[in-house]
Scaffold this motif. Structure first.
Motif, PDB file in Angstrom:
ATOM      1  N   LYS A 136       0.799  -1.096   0.075  1.00 15.19           N
ATOM      2  CA  LYS A 136      -0.185   0.065   0.294  1.00 15.19           C
ATOM      3  C   LYS A 136       0.906   1.197   0.137  1.00 15.19           C
ATOM      4  CE  LYS A 136      -1.800  -1.084   3.910  1.00 15.19           C
ATOM      5  NZ  LYS A 136      -1.089  -2.445   4.289  1.00 15.19           N
ATOM      6  N   SER A 137       1.837   1.416   0.861  1.00 17.33           N
ATOM      7  CA  SER A 137       2.593   2.606   0.977  1.00 17.33           C
ATOM      8  C   SER A 137       3.459   2.674  -0.141  1.00 17.33           C
ATOM      9  CB  SER A 137       3.573   2.361   2.245  1.00 17.33           C
ATOM     10  OG  SER A 137       2.982   2.322   3.266  1.00 17.33           O
ATOM     11  N   THR A 138       3.973   1.604  -0.572  1.00 21.14           N
ATOM     12  CA  THR A 138       4.697   1.392  -1.937  1.00 21.14           C
ATOM     13  C   THR A 138       3.889   2.056  -3.103  1.00 21.14           C
ATOM     14  OG1 THR A 138       5.977  -0.403  -1.193  1.00 21.14           O
ATOM     15  CG2 THR A 138       5.923   0.177  -3.638  1.00 21.14           C
ATOM     16  N   MET A 142      -2.158  10.179   2.151  1.00 15.90           N
ATOM     17  CA  MET A 142      -1.988   9.979   3.663  1.00 15.90           C
ATOM     18  C   MET A 142      -1.427   8.648   3.748  1.00 15.90           C
ATOM     19  SD  MET A 142      -5.045  12.206   5.165  1.00 15.90           S
ATOM     20  CE  MET A 142      -5.219  13.912   4.904  1.00 15.90           C
ATOM     21  N   ASP A 143      -0.568   8.139   4.438  1.00 15.52           N
ATOM     22  CA  ASP A 143      -0.013   7.062   4.649  1.00 15.52           C
ATOM     23  C   ASP A 143      -0.310   6.672   6.311  1.00 15.52           C
ATOM     24  OD1 ASP A 143       1.062   4.589   4.924  1.00 15.52           O
ATOM     25  OD2 ASP A 143       3.104   5.024   3.834  1.00 15.52           O
ATOM     26  N   GLU A 144      -1.309   5.909   6.507  1.00 15.98           N
ATOM     27  CA  GLU A 144      -1.694   5.416   7.947  1.00 15.98           C
ATOM     28  C   GLU A 144      -1.714   6.614   8.884  1.00 15.98           C
ATOM     29  OE1 GLU A 144      -0.252   1.866   9.278  1.00 15.98           O
ATOM     30  OE2 GLU A 144      -0.007   1.109   7.333  1.00 15.98           O
ATOM     31  N   PRO A 145      -2.219   7.818   8.536  1.00 14.71           N
ATOM     32  CA  PRO A 145      -2.149   9.087   9.218  1.00 14.71           C
ATOM     33  C   PRO A 145      -2.348   9.028  10.591  1.00 14.71           C
ATOM     34  CG  PRO A 145      -4.144   9.238   7.998  1.00 14.71           C
ATOM     35  CD  PRO A 145      -3.445   8.040   7.506  1.00 14.71           C
TER      36      PRO A 145
HETATM   37 MG   LIG Z   1       2.791   1.266   5.106  1.00 15.94          MG
END
Ligand SMILES: [Mg+2]
Ligand SMILES: Nc1ncnc2c1ncn2[C@@H]1O[C@H](COP(=O)(O)OP(=O)(O)O)[C@@H](O)[C@H]1O
Lengths: 295, 461, 432
Positions: A86-88, A215-218
């Motif tokens: 996901k982050s990637t 937004m990455d797991e904010p």
């Molecule tokens: Mg991640």
């Protein structure tokens, strides 16, 4: 929580072990050769359009053949087990992967119809249009004012100090932080609470008027009350921005997003209206995930 | 004194004998049942051996430390009374002659009868002392070893005893650091106090005139010497400033370039190469400054119509700066790497260019650490000796012009103490006063710098 | 909504407008960084080129071949071949005679003096050694190759310009003519400079060598090593393994860190006041130098040794304690051997530091002119870096070459020691 291919095979040969169902059909369901995404990856009027995105970290194939549209004024949630990419994927959208040594990205990513992967694209204006908020609040060791003014200053957005102040104030207001910090703009940003810091980071991101906010797991580092505030903020921001949010919490995805994408081990499994995904998932993996059979 | 190695060897032999006997005795008292012993037999041996050698070595050390002083006093006492009444510096010369006679060196003047007699007395006392030393240490070793030997019983806790002795030795070793500091402070302080009895502290700290050469006769011009150290402080600061303005930009920028821009390959080559600069002895820099840099600066200045002294502050400062580059760059590198990646990500994620990230986020975040590093570098520069001794001037001049020759605190310490010295003239004592100042200034800088750096580290932990 | 996209569009236009300037600023900054690294490396290169360029020629020496008739009447008129007589005889006269024989046309005191100046003052000693080794040579004529005077050496190495006006030259016209004759006769040549490695210091550049300084450095370092290694290891073991955490050990800790940054010259003052004035140890002796350098390098080695001990995982200690070893035994038999390579690495680096140190040695008198090679730690001596300092101060052109060559030897030693430390670290580096 890292779920790796090897674990699947191990679990499937050892019936009854772990939290995995011991049914023989698992072999087929979890098979790694899954290709093609279930659901509506395409929109009529996308803000961003990704086609066949692959990412490698050195030898590791972290993301395979992902195609997905991100709409105007929508919140797109990305869910999936840890390490599924996901982050990637998020970092592809403003080319933050450029800063990671050994990371190669291929495929096509369009922003307003223009390819952002083209070699002549400068990442600086791109990132001004596609802003980012990180998992851990990372305010700069400067005053609250300077934190928000950072973007406008480097990009030269304000013609005068008055204009700069106006941007800072309106960004803080939009981030629902103004009332809490208006008396101490000169205090260091690192002195705020975790939730306030994260909203400061959001204010910092919207101060440069981006079109998309990633937004990455904010909320993963925040308490429930701060989380609720941020979720409310995301909902308000949707009116003006496209938002992509990675989240670990399915409830959060259900609360804030209009569309949801489910990733699994580097594959985009299913995309659809959030209501549909949570009520009537079409893919077995999605169903297993949202019913909490693994994750 | 020349017999000392022989004595040490004898003592060690004695001690290894003691080990052997102690072990045998342990076997004997156990009656063949080694398990009935509290400790392994080797510990009984060690116990006896340590007891045999340690007291004797202590006595040996003390003896050697005070032997010469005592003998000298006895010799002086045996000489005609007019010698005892000599002022210390004259007496020192006489004693030097005596010592030289004893070792058979050429003496400055033809020795007279009293001197020869004193030398004979000296030699005789030395002989007695050596014999006494041998007798005392070997006797002590035997006695103390014997006592320890007598204590051996199966239930004797030899291992614990040996471990206590070893622990005591370890503790003694770790206090050497404290002793060194105390030694520095006391020795420098003691001589400085004697200096300040002759020259007021205020004159030393605030006087503008430095000419320590005391004339031989009291009626000569400038007979009293002048000890106003302000020109030295100014010279030190001027050279330090020049060094810093070379080392800080270059060191900092290369640390930044290597940490943030350079590829892994460039870094792997350039970093150790830059560190080579730190491993080169300062005397080499001094020679380089005097032979290559100073003439180069003088000539290029000449071409521009500038009159540059051949021992200009510029040359010394420049080379000192080069020496300090790796110091600044490796400290800054540590500091820059301690800035969390999340701050970099934050800046890049907003579309900052690398240089904007560095200038507006990383450097401000790392600033306390960088300041600490620069303070450490300043303390280095202030205390650096050989470069300035070889490339800076000797004449104390109060100037801020980098093209002129200035002198520094360390240069003056060296000039005052190298060569003939009488230990009681303000001239030599002045060196200790300068040393005291140097010690405290660098100490303060270091404490401050380490404090800042530690605070900075804590901020990101 | 259209309002929002409107502001987004204007802000994007402003970003684009600023890009040119920002790209240029980025390039400038990057260039500055490159320049800084480049400058640092350039300084290093200039330093090495200047030292090696000045120094490499010192490893060769100009030598002149003479035909010397060893006249019995001059050196041993009694003919008894007594060693005492042979040792003190005037061999210089024989050398001068051979020069006169070679250039019979030279007359007058001044000219002859200039002629004798072509060969080194040490030529007589070479001849003496030959005769003492083989007294049967007396009465014969032998071919002897001796060192040339330093000015001749400089001329042959091109450091004196033959075309310069005579008054600017240390080699005068008549000497130049003789040298040219020696050249055509093939009597002047160059050979490896054995003297440089075999001799002690000398006022004559062509005779000066680094043996004395080298031995002085070796004795000094032996004292330093013999004292600092056991002391530092013991201190490190105590502080790292046994010391309780209290004010006293904190004080020791702070002290060690601060001592590591005290200027080296202050250690020299300590040595002068304590070892020489208080304990009246001999001036200029390696024993005092070693003591001072011990105190100076102790902090370095203690810090390195503690790091080495720290890197031994606690499981090793726990394992040893678990099988019934006392804490002391656990440390001595299990932890210390594993930490030893790291401690040795630190010690070598400390020794390299000590080898290059000059200032404290000046304070304790190791800066005197000492021609003899020291034979022990109580003999007067200098050290290699001090020799560099002394020669650098000498006015003769030939000493520039010697100084640079001595520096090259010093750097070679330092490079070897550092390479050894790196090798040791690589060889024993362990990942737990
Ligand atoms: Mg991640
Ligand atoms: N910098 C990196 N170098 C190597 N592998 C990485 C890197 N970042 C992520 N990965 C790998 O890529 C995969 C996807 O990671 P990521 O996108 O961070 O997952 P998540 O969905 O939890 O955000 C993981 O298996 C991770 O190990």
């Amino acid at each position: 929580m890292h779920v790796q291919a090897s674990e699947f095979t191990r679990v499937s040969t050892e019936p009854g072990a772990g939290r995995f169902p011991a049914a023989p059909e698992i072999e087929g369901r979890y098979h790694r050769e899954h290709r093609g995404t279930v659901g509506e990856v395409r929109l009529d009027l996308p803000r961003m359009r990704c086609t066949g995105v692959d990412v490698h970290y050195g030898d590791k194939h972290a993301l395979r053949d992902v195609s997905l549209d991100i709409g105007m004024n929508e919140v797109l949630a990305m869910i999936g087990p840890s390490g599924c990419g996901k982050s990637t994927f998020l970092r592809c959208l403003n080319r933050m992967n450029d800063t990671v040594a050994g990371c190669r990205v291929s495929g096509e990513i369009l922003l307003d119809g223009k390819d952002i992967m083209a070699p002549d694209v400068d990442v600086v204006p791109l990132r001004a249009r596609v802003g980012m908020v990180f998992q851990k609040p990372n305010p700069f060791p400067k005053s609250i004012f300077e934190n928000v003014a950072f973007g406008p200053r480097i990009h030269g957005l304000a013609r005068s100090h008055a204009e700069l102040e106006e941007i800072v104030v309106s960004s803080l207001k939009k981030a629902n932080l103004w009332d809490e910090v208006k008396d101490r703009l000169a205090h260091p940003g690192t002195g705020l609470s975790g939730g306030q810091q994260q909203r400061l980071c959001i204010a910092r991101a919207i101060a440069i008027q981006p079109e998309v906010i990633l937004m990455d797991e904010p909320c993963s580092a925040l308490d429930p009350i701060s989380t609720a505030k941020i979720e409310q903020l995301i909902d308000e921001l949707r009116r003006n921005y496209s938002i992509c949010i990675v989240t670990h919490s399915m409830q959060q995805a259900a609360r804030v997003s209009q569309r949801t994408a489910y990733f699994h081990l580097g594959d985009l499994i299913e995309v659809g209206e959030t209501d549909q995904i949570f009520v009537k998932p079409r893919h077995q993996l999605t169903e297993d995930y949202i019913t909490g059979r693994f994750g | 004194m020349t017999q000392t190695p022989l004595l040490v060897v004898l003592l060690l032999t004695l001690s290894s004998l003691a080990y052997h006997f102690g072990r045998k005795r342990a076997f004997a008292v156990s009656g063949g049942r080694v398990r009935s012993l509290h400790s392994l037999p080797a510990y009984y041996g060690l116990y006896v051996a340590l007891w045999a050698v340690i007291p004797a070595l202590l006595v040996l050390g003390l003896w050697l430390g005070f032997e010469d002083g005592v003998i000298t006093r006895l010799v002086v006492a045996s000489m005609p009374p007019e010698f005892a009444g000599l002022e210390p510096s004259r007496l020192n010369l006489v004693l030097n002659d005596i010592r030289n006679l004893v070792v058979g060196n050429i003496v400055s003047s033809a020795p007279d009868a009293t001197i020869i007699a004193a030398a004979d007395r000296y030699r005789e006392l030395r002989g007695i002392s050596t014999i006494a030393l041998f007798a005392a240490t070997l006797g002590l070793a035997t006695v103390s070893g014997w006592v320890a030997y007598g204590r051996i019983r199966p239930e004797h806790r030899s291992r614990n005893a040996v471990e206590r002795i070893v622990m005591g030795l370890l503790i003694a070793c770790s206090t050497i650091a404290i002793l060194t500091t105390v030694g520095i402070v006391l020795s420098v302080l003691f001589e400085s106090i004697r200096f300040f009895q002759a020259v007021p502290v205020t004159e030393f700290l605030f006087g503008l005139d430095w000419s320590p050469q005391i004339a031989i006769r009291a009626d000569q011009a400038g007979s009293s010497g002048a000890f106003g150290a302000v020109p030295l402080f100014a010279g030190t600061m001027l050279i330090t400033l020049i060094a810093m303005s070379v080392a800080v930009p270059i060191g900092l920028m290369s640390a930044i370039y290597l940490a943030e821009y350079a590829s892994a390959r460039v870094r792997a080559i350039a970093k150790p190469l830059l560190e080579v600069l730190a491993g080169i002895p300062t005397v080499v820099y001094g020679f380089f400054a005097a032979l290559t840099v100073a003439p180069f600066i003088r000539n290029s200045g000449g071409m521009l119509g500038l009159d540059i002294a051949s021992e200009s502050a510029l040359a010394a400062g420049l080379v000192m700066g080069v020496m300090i580059i790796p110091f600044v760059s490796s400290l800054s590198d540590d500091v820059i790497n301690a800035v969390p990646q999340s701050l970099r990500d934050g800046a890049y994620g907003m579309g900052a260019t690398p240089s904007e990230t560095i200038r507006r986020v990383i450097i401000p975040a790392a600033l306390p650490g960088i300041v600490g590093a620069v303070l450490l570098a300043v303390s280095r520069a202030i205390g650096e000796t050989m470069i300035v001794v070889m490339a800076a001037g000797l004449a104390a001049k109060l100037t801020a012009n980098p093209f002129e020759a200035v002198t520094t605190v360390t240069v003056q310490i060296v000039t005052l103490l190298v060569g003939d010295q009488e230990f009681d003239s303000p001239k030599t004592l002045a060196a200790f006063a300068l040393g005291l100042l140097l010690f405290f200034v660098t100490l303060a800088l270091n404490v401050l710098a380490l404090y800042i750096v530690r605070k900075y580290r804590e901020q990101y932990e | 909504m259209s309002d929002a996209s409107e502001t987004a569009r204007t802000s994007y236009a402003r970003v684009e407008a600023g890009m040119k300037r920002r790209r240029a600023a980025e390039r400038r900054f990057r260039f500055l960084g490159k320049c800084a690294v480049g400058l640092g490396l350039a300084f290093l290169a200039i330093l090495f080129v200047s030292i090696v360029g000045n120094g490499y020629s010192a490893f060769w020496q100009t030598r002149i071949t003479l035909d010397v008739t060893i006249d019995e009447a001059t050196i041993d008129p009694a003919g008894a071949r007594e060693p005492q007589v042979l040792r003190t005889a005037d061999y210089g006269a024989l050398i001068k005679q051979s020069l006169r024989d070679m250039f019979p046309e030279v007359s007058g005191r001044r000219n002859r003096f200039a002629l004798y100046g072509l060969v080194s003052n040490g030529a007589g000693f070479d001849l003496r050694d030959k005769v003492l080794a083989d007294p049967a040579l007396i009465g014969r004529t032998i071919s002897l190759t001796v060192a040339a005077d330093d000015d001749v050496d400089m001329l042959m190495k091109g450091h004196i310009d033959r075309r310069a006006p005579e008054s600017d030259r240390r080699i005068k016209d008549n000497q130049l003519a003789w040298i040219e004759r020696l050249e055509t006769d093939g009597r002047i040549g160059s050979a490896f400079n054995v003297d440089f490695f075999a001799n002690g210091d000398s006022r004559d550049p062509e005779l000066a060598g680094i043996r004395g300084a080298l031995m002085g450095s070796i004795y000094t370092l032996l004292v330093t090593l013999g004292l600092s290694f056991p002391l530092a290891v013991s201190a490190a073991v105590y502080l790292e393994e046994f010391a309780p955490k209290n004010r006293w050990t904190d004080l020791i800790e702070v002290n060690i860190n601060n001592l590591a940054a005290v200027p080296s010259i202050v250690f020299g003052l300590l040595g002068l006041a304590v070892f020489i004035n208080f304990f009246t140890l001999p001036r200029s002796a390696p024993i005092v130098g070693g003591l001072v350098l011990t105190l100076m390098t102790l902090p370095t080695i203690i810090i390195a040794s503690r790091a080495a001990l720290k890197s031994v995982p606690p499981s090793i200690r726990e394992g040893a304690l678990g099988i019934g070893a006392s804490p002391m035994q656990a440390v001595m038999y299990h932890v210390l051997p594993l930490a030893l390579p790291g401690m040795l690495t630190g010690t070598i680096i400390g020794m390299a530091q000590a080898l290059g140190e000059t200032a404290p040695l000046l304070m304790i008198g190791m800066v005197a002119f000492i021609a003899d090679v020291p034979g022990g730690v109580f003999d007067p001596a200098t050290a290699l870096p001090v020799q560099v300092y002394l020669w650098a101060d000498s006015p003769e052109r030939a000493f520039v070459e010697k100084t640079s060559a001595a520096i090259m030897v010093l750097l070679l030693f330092l490079a070897t020691m550092n390479a050894l430390a790196v090798l040791l670290r690589r060889r024993f580096e362990r990942r737990w």
